[in-house]
Design a protein around this motif. Structure first.
Motif, PDB file in Angstrom:
ATOM      1  N   MET A 195     -24.724  42.607   2.633  1.00  0.00           N
ATOM      2  CA  MET A 195     -25.139  42.936   4.323  1.00  0.00           C
ATOM      3  C   MET A 195     -27.024  43.132   4.840  1.00  0.00           C
ATOM      4  O   MET A 195     -26.693  42.341   6.142  1.00  0.00           O
ATOM      5  N   ASP A 196     -27.241  43.849   4.318  1.00  0.00           N
ATOM      6  CA  ASP A 196     -28.478  43.924   5.287  1.00  0.00           C
ATOM      7  C   ASP A 196     -29.254  42.797   4.979  1.00  0.00           C
ATOM      8  O   ASP A 196     -30.127  41.892   6.439  1.00  0.00           O
ATOM      9  N   HIS A 197     -29.268  41.493   4.107  1.00  0.00           N
ATOM     10  CA  HIS A 197     -29.387  40.178   4.686  1.00  0.00           C
ATOM     11  C   HIS A 197     -29.216  39.957   5.393  1.00  0.00           C
ATOM     12  O   HIS A 197     -29.915  38.965   6.222  1.00  0.00           O
ATOM     13  N   LEU A 198     -27.358  39.711   5.941  1.00  0.00           N
ATOM     14  CA  LEU A 198     -26.722  38.924   6.814  1.00  0.00           C
ATOM     15  C   LEU A 198     -27.909  39.808   8.103  1.00  0.00           C
ATOM     16  O   LEU A 198     -27.752  39.261   9.393  1.00  0.00           O
ATOM     17  N   TYR A 199     -27.831  41.016   8.090  1.00  0.00           N
ATOM     18  CA  TYR A 199     -27.925  41.812   9.605  1.00  0.00           C
ATOM     19  C   TYR A 199     -29.669  41.343   9.712  1.00  0.00           C
ATOM     20  O   TYR A 199     -29.985  41.187  11.226  1.00  0.00           O
ATOM     21  N   TRP A 200     -30.287  40.911   8.445  1.00  0.00           N
ATOM     22  CA  TRP A 200     -31.711  40.697   8.878  1.00  0.00           C
ATOM     23  C   TRP A 200     -32.060  38.838   9.878  1.00  0.00           C
ATOM     24  O   TRP A 200     -32.159  38.826  10.025  1.00  0.00           O
ATOM     25  N   ALA A 201     -30.534  38.385   8.627  1.00  0.00           N
ATOM     26  CA  ALA A 201     -31.084  36.861   9.480  1.00  0.00           C
ATOM     27  C   ALA A 201     -30.359  37.280  10.872  1.00  0.00           C
ATOM     28  O   ALA A 201     -30.948  36.353  11.971  1.00  0.00           O
ATOM     29  N   ASP A 202     -29.272  37.862  11.017  1.00  0.00           N
ATOM     30  CA  ASP A 202     -28.905  37.985  13.085  1.00  0.00           C
ATOM     31  C   ASP A 202     -30.068  38.130  13.435  1.00  0.00           C
ATOM     32  O   ASP A 202     -30.234  37.838  14.406  1.00  0.00           O
ATOM     33  N   GLY A 203     -31.056  39.251  12.720  1.00  0.00           N
ATOM     34  CA  GLY A 203     -32.246  39.598  14.103  1.00  0.00           C
ATOM     35  C   GLY A 203     -33.328  38.724  14.269  1.00  0.00           C
ATOM     36  O   GLY A 203     -33.303  37.926  15.149  1.00  0.00           O
ATOM     37  N   ARG A 204     -33.642  37.696  13.165  1.00  0.00           N
ATOM     38  CA  ARG A 204     -33.670  36.364  13.183  1.00  0.00           C
ATOM     39  C   ARG A 204     -33.782  35.549  14.430  1.00  0.00           C
ATOM     40  O   ARG A 204     -34.235  35.022  15.221  1.00  0.00           O
ATOM     41  N   ILE A 205     -32.081  35.194  14.721  1.00  0.00           N
ATOM     42  CA  ILE A 205     -31.494  34.304  14.632  1.00  0.00           C
ATOM     43  C   ILE A 205     -31.894  34.582  16.498  1.00  0.00           C
ATOM     44  O   ILE A 205     -31.780  33.984  17.746  1.00  0.00           O
ATOM     45  N   LEU A 206     -31.044  35.997  16.523  1.00  0.00           N
ATOM     46  CA  LEU A 206     -31.087  37.303  18.344  1.00  0.00           C
ATOM     47  C   LEU A 206     -32.063  36.662  18.454  1.00  0.00           C
ATOM     48  O   LEU A 206     -32.477  36.301  20.304  1.00  0.00           O
ATOM     49  N   ASP A 207     -33.673  36.521  18.269  1.00  0.00           N
ATOM     50  CA  ASP A 207     -34.526  36.485  18.579  1.00  0.00           C
ATOM     51  C   ASP A 207     -35.654  35.177  18.780  1.00  0.00           C
ATOM     52  O   ASP A 207     -36.161  35.301  19.559  1.00  0.00           O
ATOM     53  N   ALA A 208     -34.666  34.271  17.889  1.00  0.00           N
ATOM     54  CA  ALA A 208     -35.053  32.382  17.937  1.00  0.00           C
ATOM     55  C   ALA A 208     -34.201  32.562  19.475  1.00  0.00           C
ATOM     56  O   ALA A 208     -35.054  32.235  20.450  1.00  0.00           O
ATOM     57  N   LEU A 209     -33.285  33.032  19.842  1.00  0.00           N
ATOM     58  CA  LEU A 209     -32.407  32.588  21.432  1.00  0.00           C
ATOM     59  C   LEU A 209     -33.190  33.592  22.456  1.00  0.00           C
ATOM     60  O   LEU A 209     -33.238  32.540  22.904  1.00  0.00           O
ATOM     61  N   GLU A 210     -33.505  34.728  22.525  1.00  0.00           N
ATOM     62  CA  GLU A 210     -34.536  35.457  23.215  1.00  0.00           C
ATOM     63  C   GLU A 210     -36.116  34.594  23.745  1.00  0.00           C
ATOM     64  O   GLU A 210     -35.762  34.487  24.421  1.00  0.00           O
ATOM     65  N   GLU A 211     -36.518  34.078  22.468  1.00  0.00           N
ATOM     66  CA  GLU A 211     -37.634  33.820  23.007  1.00  0.00           C
ATOM     67  C   GLU A 211     -37.299  31.548  23.642  1.00  0.00           C
ATOM     68  O   GLU A 211     -38.271  31.491  24.498  1.00  0.00           O
ATOM     69  N   SER A 212     -36.297  31.389  22.820  1.00  0.00           N
ATOM     70  CA  SER A 212     -36.000  30.099  23.625  1.00  0.00           C
ATOM     71  C   SER A 212     -35.953  30.401  24.912  1.00  0.00           C
ATOM     72  O   SER A 212     -35.689  29.519  25.422  1.00  0.00           O
ATOM     73  N   GLU A 213     -34.760  31.613  25.603  1.00  0.00           N
ATOM     74  CA  GLU A 213     -34.045  31.467  27.091  1.00  0.00           C
ATOM     75  C   GLU A 213     -33.345  30.579  26.812  1.00  0.00           C
ATOM     76  O   GLU A 213     -33.719  29.677  27.762  1.00  0.00           O
TER      77      GLU A 213
END
Length: 51
Positions: free
Chosen positions: A8-26
């Motif tokens: 679960m810790d890894h899952l939340y870390w990976a989700d954070g990376r995905i969300l960051d990438a989505l925000e940066e890409s706009e």
């Protein structure tokens, strides 16, 4: 239970990376945003089903 916590810790870390990438890409790609939302909802249900 320790293994599940690590997963679960890894899952939340990976989700954070995905969300960051989505925000940066706009992105305005509705299909991509719907997929990300679907994954987030499925991941929210997973821990509930494990308990």
């Amino acid at each position: 239970m320790r293994t599940i916590k690590c997963m679960m810790d890894h899952l939340y870390w990976a989700d954070g990376r995905i969300l960051d990438a989505l925000e940066e890409s706009e992105t305005k790609n509705k299909d991509l945003l719907m997929l990300a939302r679907h994954i987030a909802v499925a991941e929210y249900v997973l821990p509930i089903e494990l308990t």
